[in-house]
Write an enzyme that holds these catalytic residues in place. Structure first.
Site, PDB file in Angstrom:
ATOM      1  N   HIS A 125       0.920  -1.092   0.351  1.00 48.74           N
ATOM      2  CA  HIS A 125      -0.060  -0.391  -0.198  1.00 48.74           C
ATOM      3  C   HIS A 125       0.706   1.221   0.081  1.00 48.74           C
ATOM      4  O   HIS A 125       1.211   1.975  -1.171  1.00 48.74           O
ATOM      5  CB  HIS A 125      -0.895   0.459   1.505  1.00 48.74           C
ATOM      6  CG  HIS A 125      -1.665   0.826   1.635  1.00 48.74           C
ATOM      7  ND1 HIS A 125      -3.549   1.161   1.325  1.00 48.74           N
ATOM      8  CD2 HIS A 125      -1.993   2.365   1.487  1.00 48.74           C
ATOM      9  CE1 HIS A 125      -3.704   2.067   1.093  1.00 48.74           C
ATOM     10  NE2 HIS A 125      -3.252   2.924   1.604  1.00 48.74           N
ATOM     11  N   GLU A 126       1.867   1.298   0.895  1.00 47.84           N
ATOM     12  CA  GLU A 126       2.818   2.651   0.973  1.00 47.84           C
ATOM     13  C   GLU A 126       3.443   2.662   0.182  1.00 47.84           C
ATOM     14  O   GLU A 126       3.853   4.245  -0.911  1.00 47.84           O
ATOM     15  CB  GLU A 126       3.477   2.347   2.424  1.00 47.84           C
ATOM     16  CG  GLU A 126       1.928   2.878   3.605  1.00 47.84           C
ATOM     17  CD  GLU A 126       1.268   3.291   3.423  1.00 47.84           C
ATOM     18  OE1 GLU A 126       1.623   4.123   2.769  1.00 47.84           O
ATOM     19  OE2 GLU A 126       0.472   2.956   4.459  1.00 47.84           O
ATOM     20  N   HIS A 129       2.029   4.282  -2.624  1.00 37.93           N
ATOM     21  CA  HIS A 129       2.406   6.080  -2.865  1.00 37.93           C
ATOM     22  C   HIS A 129       3.141   6.437  -3.215  1.00 37.93           C
ATOM     23  O   HIS A 129       3.293   7.689  -4.213  1.00 37.93           O
ATOM     24  CB  HIS A 129       1.221   6.219  -0.954  1.00 37.93           C
ATOM     25  CG  HIS A 129       0.885   6.138  -0.982  1.00 37.93           C
ATOM     26  ND1 HIS A 129      -0.744   6.543  -1.746  1.00 37.93           N
ATOM     27  CD2 HIS A 129      -0.085   5.264   0.284  1.00 37.93           C
ATOM     28  CE1 HIS A 129      -2.208   6.163  -1.283  1.00 37.93           C
ATOM     29  NE2 HIS A 129      -1.308   5.291   0.590  1.00 37.93           N
TER      30      HIS A 129
END
Length: 223
Positions: A125-126, A129
């Protein structure tokens, strides 16, 4: 001489046994609080959680197909990620991780992962980003930009798999994935200091939904 040496080598090491016992004793005390003060217990628990977090991080960065894939794509994009860019730290109880664009690091919230798979999803997820920051130069104060990255990160990371949603108490047979992605994206955008209220977050997510949900880069499809 060689026989004696061999016999000695086969004996357990007193030092090794003592180290194992001390390590077990510290872990036991940290969990139960027996034999130590509350301050000492919390400190020992923090040390243990940090150790587990860093061990899992290392294993995932080396062996998780999804994490390794993202790391390779970031390196190819000119934004290589090293272990130092993933920092295990104590966090509040309502989060498992976060990306800090100004520092270029991912925070992994030690003690907040119920499994290595949970940490894997958080790292991916990160990293999404990070990828968006690298490729698209995201303005995180722009709610549409933030919403797009959150939609992609929640969709591509495994955060919205059926088993994860079931654990959170959400259950649906129809459009479960889309519902989860939208809900989590809205909550993340609403937490942005630049967002005044939940309605504004919903509006930002709705405005970019179609294009951002369909964008699976750098994956070929939803992970």
């Amino acid at each position: 001489m060689s026989t004696t040496s061999g016999a000695t080598g086969s004996q357990p090491s007193a030092t090794g046994d003592a180290n194992i016992f001390n390590k077990w004793s510290r872990k036991f005390s940290a969990v139960t609080g027996i034999g130590i003060t509350e301050e000492e217990r919390l400190r020992e628990l923090e040390i243990h959680q940090n150790s587990v977090c860093n061990r899992w991080k290392k294993e995932l960065m080396n062996y998780s197909p999804a994490v390794v894939f993202m790391l390779k794509r970031l390196e190819q994009a000119g934004c290589p990620v090293a272990p130092k860019h993933l920092s295990c730290q104590p966090c509040s109880y309502n989060r498992s991780g976060g990306f800090v664009p100004s520092a270029g690091i991912i925070i992994l919230c030690q003690g907040r992962f119920w499994s290595k798979t949970h940490m894997e999803h958080t790292i991916v997820h990160e990293l999404v980003h990070m990828y968006d920051q690298c490729i698209f130069k995201v303005d995180w104060n722009n709610l549409r930009h933030h919403a797009c990255s959150e939609i992609r990160a929640n969709s591509l990371s495994g955060d919205c798999r059926w088993t994860r949603e079931l654990r959170r108490g959400f259950f649906s047979f129809t459009k479960q994935h889309q519902t989860c992605v939208r809900r989590r994206a809205v909550l993340s955008v609403a937490a942005n200091p630049a967002c005044p209220d939940i309605e504004t977050a919903e509006k930002a997510v709705n405005e970019v939904w179609d294009s951002c949900f369909a964008d699976t880069r750098p994956f070929d499809e939803v992970y």
